[in-house]
Write a protein that holds these residues in place. Structure first.
Motif, PDB file in Angstrom:
ATOM      1  N   GLU A 148     -42.069  -9.118   8.818  1.00  0.00           N
ATOM      2  CA  GLU A 148     -42.886  -9.999   9.653  1.00  0.00           C
ATOM      3  C   GLU A 148     -43.272 -11.263   8.890  1.00  0.00           C
ATOM      4  O   GLU A 148     -43.257 -12.361   9.447  1.00  0.00           O
ATOM      5  N   VAL A 149     -43.592 -11.104   7.616  1.00  0.00           N
ATOM      6  CA  VAL A 149     -43.929 -12.267   6.795  1.00  0.00           C
ATOM      7  C   VAL A 149     -42.693 -13.126   6.560  1.00  0.00           C
ATOM      8  O   VAL A 149     -42.741 -14.363   6.638  1.00  0.00           O
ATOM      9  N   LYS A 150     -41.566 -12.489   6.283  1.00  0.00           N
ATOM     10  CA  LYS A 150     -40.324 -13.233   6.102  1.00  0.00           C
ATOM     11  C   LYS A 150     -39.974 -14.019   7.363  1.00  0.00           C
ATOM     12  O   LYS A 150     -39.603 -15.206   7.309  1.00  0.00           O
ATOM     13  N   ASP A 151     -40.097 -13.376   8.528  1.00  0.00           N
ATOM     14  CA  ASP A 151     -39.799 -14.046   9.792  1.00  0.00           C
ATOM     15  C   ASP A 151     -40.724 -15.239  10.003  1.00  0.00           C
ATOM     16  O   ASP A 151     -40.296 -16.291  10.504  1.00  0.00           O
ATOM     17  N   PHE A 152     -41.985 -15.084   9.623  1.00  0.00           N
ATOM     18  CA  PHE A 152     -42.943 -16.183   9.749  1.00  0.00           C
ATOM     19  C   PHE A 152     -42.481 -17.397   8.943  1.00  0.00           C
ATOM     20  O   PHE A 152     -42.494 -18.531   9.433  1.00  0.00           O
ATOM     21  N   LEU A 153     -42.055 -17.158   7.712  1.00  0.00           N
ATOM     22  CA  LEU A 153     -41.598 -18.263   6.874  1.00  0.00           C
ATOM     23  C   LEU A 153     -40.300 -18.869   7.393  1.00  0.00           C
ATOM     24  O   LEU A 153     -40.118 -20.090   7.388  1.00  0.00           O
ATOM     25  N   GLU A 154     -39.403 -18.029   7.871  1.00  0.00           N
ATOM     26  CA  GLU A 154     -38.120 -18.533   8.363  1.00  0.00           C
ATOM     27  C   GLU A 154     -38.278 -19.302   9.677  1.00  0.00           C
ATOM     28  O   GLU A 154     -37.632 -20.348   9.875  1.00  0.00           O
ATOM     29  N   LYS A 155     -39.127 -18.817  10.558  1.00  0.00           N
ATOM     30  CA  LYS A 155     -39.330 -19.507  11.834  1.00  0.00           C
ATOM     31  C   LYS A 155     -40.026 -20.855  11.647  1.00  0.00           C
ATOM     32  O   LYS A 155     -39.956 -21.718  12.533  1.00  0.00           O
ATOM     33  N   ASN A 156     -40.702 -21.024  10.512  1.00  0.00           N
ATOM     34  CA  ASN A 156     -41.394 -22.272  10.214  1.00  0.00           C
ATOM     35  C   ASN A 156     -40.684 -23.075   9.124  1.00  0.00           C
ATOM     36  O   ASN A 156     -41.306 -23.837   8.395  1.00  0.00           O
ATOM     37  N   SER A 157     -39.369 -22.915   9.043  1.00  0.00           N
ATOM     38  CA  SER A 157     -38.613 -23.559   7.972  1.00  0.00           C
ATOM     39  C   SER A 157     -38.590 -25.078   8.084  1.00  0.00           C
ATOM     40  O   SER A 157     -38.257 -25.770   7.124  1.00  0.00           O
ATOM     41  N   ASP A 158     -38.946 -25.600   9.250  1.00  0.00           N
ATOM     42  CA  ASP A 158     -38.994 -27.050   9.420  1.00  0.00           C
ATOM     43  C   ASP A 158     -40.317 -27.649   8.934  1.00  0.00           C
ATOM     44  O   ASP A 158     -40.500 -28.860   8.950  1.00  0.00           O
ATOM     45  N   LYS A 159     -41.238 -26.783   8.493  1.00  0.00           N
ATOM     46  CA  LYS A 159     -42.547 -27.217   8.016  1.00  0.00           C
ATOM     47  C   LYS A 159     -42.622 -27.099   6.494  1.00  0.00           C
ATOM     48  O   LYS A 159     -41.769 -26.474   5.858  1.00  0.00           O
ATOM     49  N   GLU A 160     -43.662 -27.694   5.905  1.00  0.00           N
ATOM     50  CA  GLU A 160     -43.899 -27.479   4.483  1.00  0.00           C
ATOM     51  C   GLU A 160     -44.493 -26.089   4.305  1.00  0.00           C
ATOM     52  O   GLU A 160     -45.423 -25.702   5.028  1.00  0.00           O
ATOM     53  N   ARG A 161     -43.971 -25.338   3.333  1.00  0.00           N
ATOM     54  CA  ARG A 161     -44.346 -23.933   3.185  1.00  0.00           C
ATOM     55  C   ARG A 161     -44.734 -23.628   1.738  1.00  0.00           C
ATOM     56  O   ARG A 161     -44.278 -24.294   0.806  1.00  0.00           O
ATOM     57  N   MET A 162     -45.533 -22.595   1.566  1.00  0.00           N
ATOM     58  CA  MET A 162     -45.886 -22.154   0.224  1.00  0.00           C
ATOM     59  C   MET A 162     -46.412 -20.716   0.283  1.00  0.00           C
ATOM     60  O   MET A 162     -46.968 -20.290   1.299  1.00  0.00           O
ATOM     61  N   ILE A 163     -46.221 -19.988  -0.814  1.00  0.00           N
ATOM     62  CA  ILE A 163     -46.809 -18.655  -1.007  1.00  0.00           C
ATOM     63  C   ILE A 163     -47.908 -18.794  -2.053  1.00  0.00           C
ATOM     64  O   ILE A 163     -47.648 -19.214  -3.182  1.00  0.00           O
ATOM     65  N   LEU A 164     -49.138 -18.468  -1.685  1.00  0.00           N
ATOM     66  CA  LEU A 164     -50.277 -18.552  -2.592  1.00  0.00           C
ATOM     67  C   LEU A 164     -50.738 -17.153  -2.977  1.00  0.00           C
ATOM     68  O   LEU A 164     -50.830 -16.266  -2.121  1.00  0.00           O
ATOM     69  N   LEU A 165     -51.028 -16.970  -4.259  1.00  0.00           N
ATOM     70  CA  LEU A 165     -51.561 -15.699  -4.760  1.00  0.00           C
ATOM     71  C   LEU A 165     -52.973 -15.926  -5.262  1.00  0.00           C
ATOM     72  O   LEU A 165     -53.225 -16.847  -6.040  1.00  0.00           O
ATOM     73  N   THR A 166     -53.907 -15.065  -4.840  1.00  0.00           N
ATOM     74  CA  THR A 166     -55.288 -15.200  -5.310  1.00  0.00           C
ATOM     75  C   THR A 166     -55.465 -14.640  -6.715  1.00  0.00           C
ATOM     76  O   THR A 166     -56.300 -15.131  -7.478  1.00  0.00           O
ATOM     77  N   HIS A 167     -54.692 -13.613  -7.050  1.00  0.00           N
ATOM     78  CA  HIS A 167     -54.756 -13.024  -8.395  1.00  0.00           C
ATOM     79  C   HIS A 167     -53.523 -12.152  -8.602  1.00  0.00           C
ATOM     80  O   HIS A 167     -52.723 -11.965  -7.689  1.00  0.00           O
ATOM     81  N   GLY A 168     -53.395 -11.618  -9.817  1.00  0.00           N
ATOM     82  CA  GLY A 168     -52.149 -10.992 -10.203  1.00  0.00           C
ATOM     83  C   GLY A 168     -52.053  -9.497 -10.073  1.00  0.00           C
ATOM     84  O   GLY A 168     -51.194  -8.891 -10.716  1.00  0.00           O
TER      85      GLY A 168
END
Length: 207
Positions: free
Chosen positions: A35-55
């Motif tokens: 579901e997360v992968k699909d979200f990123l792929e469906k929005n491939s025409d937008k600026e995208r990023m993966i943010l991590l709050t901690h490790g």
């Protein structure tokens, strides 16, 4: 701006999908999710990023594969990048989650501001749960990771944790506006004002 919360993995860590007409951001993909992968792929025409709050493993477990399959870059607080590379620091060595070590593409500093499309984020380094965890402030929304929860706070007994630094981080968070909505790493959302009044752990720190 639309914010969707997906609790992922055995620990139920909250992954957030944030989207606008020009942006698509994933915060804390704890395990790989189609579901997360699909979200990123469906929005491939937008600026995208993966943010991590901690490790910690339950917040980072899906990030590497998502980057490999979508090409989206990963950002983390600069003082927690070591945890992505070290199974002892990210706790996967103890919980048997089998996360392959990886590094982030972007290392963020305290008080840094950056934009993803039309979304502007401010970075607040909030040590205490880990040595370099961060919160992301975006308008009236705070993505707090595991530093602050609904009527609770993060643990300080893991590697890199600190009771003293946790107290300092919580004090700075409580200086934010009461109306800030807090999207935590686990559990339900809350507000700064609510936690100031009702969080019993803040009183232990005299906050």
């Amino acid at each position: 701006m639309e914010i969707k919360c997906l609790p992922l993995g055995e620990m139920g860590a909250n992954c957030y999908l944030i989207s606008t007409d020009f942006s698509a951001v994933v915060i804390d993909p704890g395990v790989f999710s189609f579901e997360v992968k699909d979200f990123l792929e469906k929005n491939s025409d937008k600026e995208r990023m993966i943010l991590l709050t901690h490790g910690h493993f339950d917040h980072i477990g899906g990030a590497k594969r998502l980057r490999e399959e979508t090409g989206v870059k990963i950002a983390v607080g600069k003082n927690d990048n070591d945890a992505l590379l070290n199974p002892a620091l990210n706790l996967s060595a103890y919980f048997g989650s089998g996360i392959e070590p990886f590094g982030a593409d972007i290392l963020l500093s305290n008080l840094e501001k950056f934009s993803v499309g039309d979304i502007e984020f401010s970075v607040m380094e909030t040590k205490g749960h880990t040595k370099g965890g961060v919160c992301y402030l975006c308008g009236d929304n705070l993505f707090s990771g595991d530093i602050l929860f609904f009527q609770s706070i993060g643990r300080t007994d893991f590697p890199g944790g600190s009771y003293t630094e946790m107290a300092d981080s919580l004090k700075r968070l409580m200086e934010l506006s009461d109306n800030i909505t807090v999207f935590s790493g686990h559990g339900q959302k809350t507000t700064i004002g609510y936690e100031q009044k009702y969080n019993p752990y803040l009183r232990k720190f005299n906050i």
